[in-house]
Design a protein around this motif. Structure first.
Motif, PDB file in Angstrom:
ATOM      1  N   LYS A  93       0.698  -0.936  -0.363  1.00 26.71           N
ATOM      2  CA  LYS A  93      -0.156  -0.055   0.132  1.00 26.71           C
ATOM      3  C   LYS A  93       0.769   1.476   0.059  1.00 26.71           C
ATOM      4  CE  LYS A  93      -2.589  -1.264   3.856  1.00 26.71           C
ATOM      5  NZ  LYS A  93      -3.729  -1.398   4.455  1.00 26.71           N
ATOM      6  N   ILE A  94       1.572   1.433   1.052  1.00 25.97           N
ATOM      7  CA  ILE A  94       2.829   2.061   0.932  1.00 25.97           C
ATOM      8  C   ILE A  94       3.291   2.677  -0.549  1.00 25.97           C
ATOM      9  CG2 ILE A  94       4.830   1.484   1.565  1.00 25.97           C
ATOM     10  CD1 ILE A  94       5.202   4.075   3.297  1.00 25.97           C
ATOM     11  N   TYR A  95       4.074   1.468  -0.668  1.00 24.01           N
ATOM     12  CA  TYR A  95       4.216   2.101  -2.326  1.00 24.01           C
ATOM     13  C   TYR A  95       3.121   2.403  -3.539  1.00 24.01           C
ATOM     14  CZ  TYR A  95       8.612  -0.420  -0.535  1.00 24.01           C
ATOM     15  OH  TYR A  95      10.301  -0.895  -0.032  1.00 24.01           O
ATOM     16  N   ASP A  96       2.039   1.399  -3.509  1.00 21.78           N
ATOM     17  CA  ASP A  96       0.744   2.406  -4.387  1.00 21.78           C
ATOM     18  C   ASP A  96       0.775   3.634  -3.825  1.00 21.78           C
ATOM     19  OD1 ASP A  96       1.348  -0.137  -5.845  1.00 21.78           O
ATOM     20  OD2 ASP A  96      -1.081  -0.930  -4.089  1.00 21.78           O
ATOM     21  N   ALA A  97       0.577   3.946  -2.353  1.00 24.94           N
ATOM     22  CA  ALA A  97       1.015   5.711  -2.396  1.00 24.94           C
ATOM     23  C   ALA A  97       1.835   6.365  -2.861  1.00 24.94           C
ATOM     24  CB  ALA A  97       0.296   6.145  -0.794  1.00 24.94           C
ATOM     25  N   ILE A  98       3.019   6.239  -2.923  1.00 25.95           N
ATOM     26  CA  ILE A  98       4.284   6.720  -3.437  1.00 25.95           C
ATOM     27  C   ILE A  98       3.638   6.814  -5.132  1.00 25.95           C
ATOM     28  CG2 ILE A  98       6.732   6.515  -3.870  1.00 25.95           C
ATOM     29  CD1 ILE A  98       6.902   5.563  -0.926  1.00 25.95           C
ATOM     30  N   LYS A  99       4.255   5.618  -5.596  1.00 23.19           N
ATOM     31  CA  LYS A  99       3.824   5.464  -7.060  1.00 23.19           C
ATOM     32  C   LYS A  99       2.440   6.600  -7.455  1.00 23.19           C
ATOM     33  CE  LYS A  99       2.856   2.448 -11.045  1.00 23.19           C
ATOM     34  NZ  LYS A  99       2.537   1.184 -10.985  1.00 23.19           N
ATOM     35  N   GLU A 100       1.402   6.715  -6.822  1.00 24.93           N
ATOM     36  CA  GLU A 100       0.312   7.583  -7.165  1.00 24.93           C
ATOM     37  C   GLU A 100       0.601   9.177  -6.683  1.00 24.93           C
ATOM     38  OE1 GLU A 100      -4.391   8.074  -5.488  1.00 24.93           O
ATOM     39  OE2 GLU A 100      -3.660   6.705  -5.779  1.00 24.93           O
ATOM     40  N   TYR A 101       1.339   9.197  -6.161  1.00 28.60           N
ATOM     41  CA  TYR A 101       1.909  10.510  -6.084  1.00 28.60           C
ATOM     42  C   TYR A 101       2.707  11.467  -7.085  1.00 28.60           C
ATOM     43  CZ  TYR A 101       4.106  14.207  -3.386  1.00 28.60           C
ATOM     44  OH  TYR A 101       3.811  15.574  -2.789  1.00 28.60           O
ATOM     45  N   TYR A 102       3.919  10.528  -6.883  1.00 31.60           N
ATOM     46  CA  TYR A 102       4.718  10.819  -7.812  1.00 31.60           C
ATOM     47  C   TYR A 102       4.207  10.916  -9.468  1.00 31.60           C
ATOM     48  CZ  TYR A 102       8.717  11.271  -5.058  1.00 31.60           C
ATOM     49  OH  TYR A 102      10.482  11.821  -4.370  1.00 31.60           O
ATOM     50  N   ALA A 103       3.248  10.274  -9.651  1.00 34.94           N
ATOM     51  CA  ALA A 103       2.280  10.399 -10.893  1.00 34.94           C
ATOM     52  C   ALA A 103       2.020  11.616 -10.841  1.00 34.94           C
ATOM     53  CB  ALA A 103       1.601   8.982 -11.190  1.00 34.94           C
ATOM     54  N   SER A 104       1.153  11.631 -10.073  1.00 35.39           N
ATOM     55  CA  SER A 104       0.591  13.270 -10.142  1.00 35.39           C
ATOM     56  C   SER A 104       0.859  14.388  -9.386  1.00 35.39           C
ATOM     57  CB  SER A 104      -0.652  13.213  -9.520  1.00 35.39           C
ATOM     58  OG  SER A 104      -1.019  13.063  -7.789  1.00 35.39           O
ATOM     59  N   HIS A 105       2.447  14.643  -8.945  1.00 29.64           N
ATOM     60  CA  HIS A 105       3.015  15.654  -8.959  1.00 29.64           C
ATOM     61  C   HIS A 105       4.216  15.778  -9.543  1.00 29.64           C
ATOM     62  CE1 HIS A 105      -0.259  14.986  -4.747  1.00 29.64           C
ATOM     63  NE2 HIS A 105       0.313  16.080  -4.550  1.00 29.64           N
ATOM     64  N   GLU A 106       4.238  16.542  -9.804  1.00 32.23           N
ATOM     65  CA  GLU A 106       5.671  16.711 -10.936  1.00 32.23           C
ATOM     66  C   GLU A 106       6.895  17.346 -10.490  1.00 32.23           C
ATOM     67  OE1 GLU A 106       7.461  14.946 -14.726  1.00 32.23           O
ATOM     68  OE2 GLU A 106       5.063  14.983 -14.150  1.00 32.23           O
ATOM     69  N   MET A 107       6.536  18.437  -9.809  1.00 29.51           N
ATOM     70  CA  MET A 107       7.338  18.884  -9.530  1.00 29.51           C
ATOM     71  C   MET A 107       8.002  18.043  -8.290  1.00 29.51           C
ATOM     72  SD  MET A 107       9.470  22.354  -8.798  1.00 29.51           S
ATOM     73  CE  MET A 107       9.917  22.674  -7.617  1.00 29.51           C
ATOM     74  N   ALA A 108       8.088  17.024  -7.737  1.00 27.79           N
ATOM     75  CA  ALA A 108       8.279  16.112  -6.575  1.00 27.79           C
ATOM     76  C   ALA A 108       9.053  15.536  -6.906  1.00 27.79           C
ATOM     77  CB  ALA A 108       7.413  15.696  -5.872  1.00 27.79           C
TER      78      ALA A 108
END
Length: 127
Positions: A3-18
């Motif tokens: 779940k944590i890796y999925d959350a990270i993947k989702e975050y980076y997919a939607s936060h280009e600047m990160a």
């Protein structure tokens, strides 16, 4: 744990600047090292929550690098999170977790000593 890796993947997919601040690969590499060292899922999710808060702030304020954040920035990050929580008082346990998790990550990520953390403002604090 996935779940944590999925959350990270989702975050980076939607936060280009990160992506330009700290790469997804570096975050996942650090999490794997924590896991291999026996860290529980709670510790991994605490770390990710703390780093995500910093990445959001740095991206929103157009920092080119997290190293450029000052102690005022870290204090503001904590204050904003406190306000979002709706609680009457800021939780000391959250501040301690925030500082401890980021200190550990920064020491690893930037390959610096405990003494060199003073460059990271509030993260130079000792508990």
């Amino acid at each position: 744990m996935n779940k944590i890796y999925d959350a990270i993947k989702e975050y980076y997919a939607s936060h280009e600047m990160a992506k330009s601040l700290i790469s997804q690969a570096e975050v996942e590499k650090y999490l794997r090292r924590l896991s291999w060292a026996g860290a529980k899922e709670k510790r991994l999710s605490d770390f990710w929550e703390c780093l995500r808060i910093v990445l959001d702030y740095a991206a929103d304020h157009k920092f080119p690098a997290v190293e450029m954040m000052t102690s005022i920035d870290y204090q503001f990050v904590l204050w904003c999170e406190h306000l979002k929580s709706g609680k009457e008082k800021i939780r000391k346990s959250f501040v301690k977790t925030f500082v401890d998790e980021l200190k550990a990550f920064y020491r690893d990520y930037f390959d610096i000593s405990e003494d060199e953390l003073y460059h990271f403002g509030v993260l130079g604090m000792k508990w």
